[in-house]
Design an enzyme around this catalytic site. Structure first.
Site, short mmCIF file in Angstrom:
data_model
loop_
_atom_site.label_atom_id
_atom_site.label_comp_id
_atom_site.label_asym_id
_atom_site.label_seq_id
_atom_site.Cartn_x
_atom_site.Cartn_y
_atom_site.Cartn_z
N CYS A 99 0.83 -1.17 0.09
CA CYS A 99 -0.05 0.02 0.05
C CYS A 99 1.02 1.27 0.14
O CYS A 99 1.65 1.48 0.71
CB CYS A 99 -1.06 -0.18 1.10
SG CYS A 99 -1.28 1.53 1.79
N CYS B 92 -20.30 12.57 -20.65
CA CYS B 92 -21.27 11.57 -19.99
C CYS B 92 -21.57 10.61 -21.30
O CYS B 92 -21.66 10.92 -22.43
CB CYS B 92 -22.56 12.15 -19.48
SG CYS B 92 -23.89 12.23 -20.51
N CYS C 78 -25.12 10.73 -22.92
CA CYS C 78 -25.84 12.06 -23.19
C CYS C 78 -26.03 12.18 -24.78
O CYS C 78 -27.03 12.61 -25.49
CB CYS C 78 -24.93 13.10 -22.89
SG CYS C 78 -25.01 13.49 -20.99
#
Ligand SMILES: *[C@@H]1O[C@H](CO)[C@@H](O)[C@H](O)[C@H]1NC(C)=O
Ligand SMILES: *[C@@H]1O[C@H](CO)[C@@H](O)[C@H](O)[C@H]1NC(C)=O
Length: 520
Positions: free
Chosen positions: A91, A432, A435
């Site tokens: 990590c 988007c 759209c």
């Protein structure tokens, strides 16, 4: 808007962590940094021979016990204070934190802190991790008599030392000699100094409570006035005195409030930042969570900022504790761009002065030249609440020939809210996915209803235009504004077929004898 700004700040703080590149080399270095002298480890675990303190110090500069399946419960239950970092080797955020944690361990040891510092590879040892309730990485937990307390301090080694000392019995450093005072000044740039005739009584107790409750500022106490003057030169020789010291032109600020914990804490929170704070990835969350909710941000390149610094500091003095002044390097894409995008100014190379009211979730833009007098007036209006919030808008387009009108922030009122027409508004963003399909449907509908002069078809790019009455979070969205009820637009499903959409429009608008121009 509130969530947008919060997201900007959170994204900034995560970014620093994600960017961190953990290569193999770094992991080795990490191992080495955290290497534990076995004897020291055994001593702290209460196993085997006790080493003398001097031996402990000389033998291991880095004293972090490695927890595992066997020793975790013993270490946690056998010590009054244990500070644990749960990490995972893969990590990056852990990798970023571990060296700071190790450095803090060394400093705390030198300060003779009673704290046992420990680390747990939670990936390798899931059982003790679950015993300690370590879920994410890295997790910092302080165990006091085996009861866990979440960490709430900063993330440099010094931040960790300050927080850990506060929570383990040394909330305040006491200075009793010139040597100690000088040593203290070498170590700390920002601190709250308390001078008391005697370290007792109600005022003193409130000071200590504040020191314990605060999470990141070092508190220091002193009795002799001459010693206090080393830390705070023009100290007032009253019974008790408090002042904050910082490393900047506005170095000293005396406290003139009541000696209660809450008032003292408020003073620290409002005064611990410099007159003008440079935003960094490390401090963005602290800046965002400051109780000073009005923030003026100056985006400039380094040279322009140099010229602005003096005037800005002067202004900041006037608005102390009312406005927080923040400088952002405009060339630092990762820091500046998320904010500038909120104003549609992401391409700007010139100085931008903007403000946020985090309490009200509003944003403001200085639209005149960034000269001292203009900024001052801007700040005055900000404090008085008379600035108009800023809403993004593209330039006003020419819609004369358009079958679907392009709406921008500036004409939203006129074309949508105050017009006498029914309006079907498509709210989209350039990125988007669905759209485009919806835009095509809206175009077909516009053709279909061409003869109906009271129905306007329109679209707005929500990424570049804002209006306080347009609160949309999903794209695309289709809103039907009825002429007689503009305050309550009807949301039409973007999943509907053309026929269904036309059906809804007819139903809501009670369109009769519709002239059909095209086949749907
Ligand atoms: C931890 O427990 C010991 C023994 O019961 C007690 O003396 C000590 O005060 C406790 N420490 C804290 C910080 O509560
Ligand atoms: C310190 O952190 C704790 C735990 O998050 C929080 O409850 C407390 O309010 C913080 N103190 C201050 C002065 O912000």
């Amino acid at each position: 808007m509130k969530s947008t700004l919060r997201m900007v700040f959170v994204a900034l703080s995560l970014f620093l962590v994600v960017r961190f590149n953990v290569g193999r080399e770094y992991e080795d270095e990490l191992e080495e940094l955290l290497a534990v002298d076995e004897e020291v480890e055994r001593a702290a675990e209460g196993v085997g021979e006790k080493l003398s303190e001097a031996e402990v110090l000389s033998k291991a500069q880095r004293i972090v016990i490695e927890l595992n399946n066997e020793n975790t419960e013993r270490v946690i239950n056998g010590n009054e204070y244990v500070f644990v970092v749960g990490y995972a080797p893969w990590c990056p955020r852990s990798a970023e934190l571990m060296p700071h944690f190790a450095e803090a361990a060394t400093s705390l040891k030198a300060l003779r802190s009673p704290l046992v510092m420990a680390k747990l590879d939670a990936d390798r040892f899931p059982k003790p991790a679950s015993f300690l309730s370590i879920k994410g990485f890295p997790t910092l937990l302080l165990f006091v008599n085996a009861t866990s307390h979440p960490y709430s301090g900063g993330f440099t080694a010094n931040d960790i030392v300050i927080w850990a000392s506060k929570k383990t019995g040394t909330p305040v450093i006491r200075i009793s000699s010139m040597a100690e005072a000088e040593e203290f000044l070498r170590k700390y740039q920002t601190f709250l100094i308390g001078r008391f005739d005697k370290f007792e009584g109600p005022a003193y107790e409130e000071f200590v409570s504040a020191a314990k409750f605060d999470n990141e500022t070092q508190f220091v106490e002193v009795s002799q006035v001459e010693l206090a003057r080393v830390l705070y030169p023009d100290i007032k020789p009253t019974d008790c005195f408090l002042g904050i010291v910082k490393s900047e032109p506005e170095r000293y600020t005396a406290y003139d409030g009541a000696f209660t914990m809450n008032k003292i804490l408020e003073f620290v929170e409002c005064n611990k930042f410099p007159l003008v704070t440079k935003l960094t990835e490390m401090n963005s969350i602290r800046v965002y969570s400051s109780p000073v909710k009005l923030q003026v941000l100056v985006f400039a390149n380094i040279d322009d900022f140099k010229n602005l610094l003096d005037p800005l500091q002067n202004i900041a003095r006037t608005f102390k504790s009312k406005i927080m002044f923040i400088y952002v390097d405009i060339n630092d894409e990762n820091l500046a761009k998320p904010f500038l995008t909120l104003f549609g100014l992401e391409e700007s190379k010139n100085t931008v002065v903007a403000a946020f009211d985090n309490g009200m979730s509003s944003k403001y833009l200085l639209e005149s030249k960034p000269a001292q007098s203009n900024i001052e007036e801007f700040c005055n209006n900000l404090v008085q609440g008379t600035l108009s919030p800023y809403f993004k808008s593209q330039p006003i387009p020419d819609n004369t020939e358009a079958s679907v009108h392009v709406i921008v922030g500036k004409i939203f009122d006129e074309e949508i809210l105050s017009s006498k027409k029914d309006v079907l508004l498509e709210v989209f963003t350039p990125w988007c996915i669905n759209c485009e399909a919806t835009s095509k449907q809206v175009e077909k509908l516009a053709k279909h209803y061409k003869g109906s002069s009271n129905l306007l078809f329109a679209r707005i790019d929500a990424s570049a235009n804002e209006h306080p009455k347009l609160q949309v979070n999903d794209y695309p969205t289709l809103l039907l504004y009825k002429a007689d009820d503009k305050a309550n637009p009807i949301k039409l499903s973007t999943k509907s077929s053309l026929k269904e959409l036309a059906g809804s429009i007819n139903k809501y608008l009670k369109v009769k004898n519709q002239v059909i121009k095209d086949e749907l």
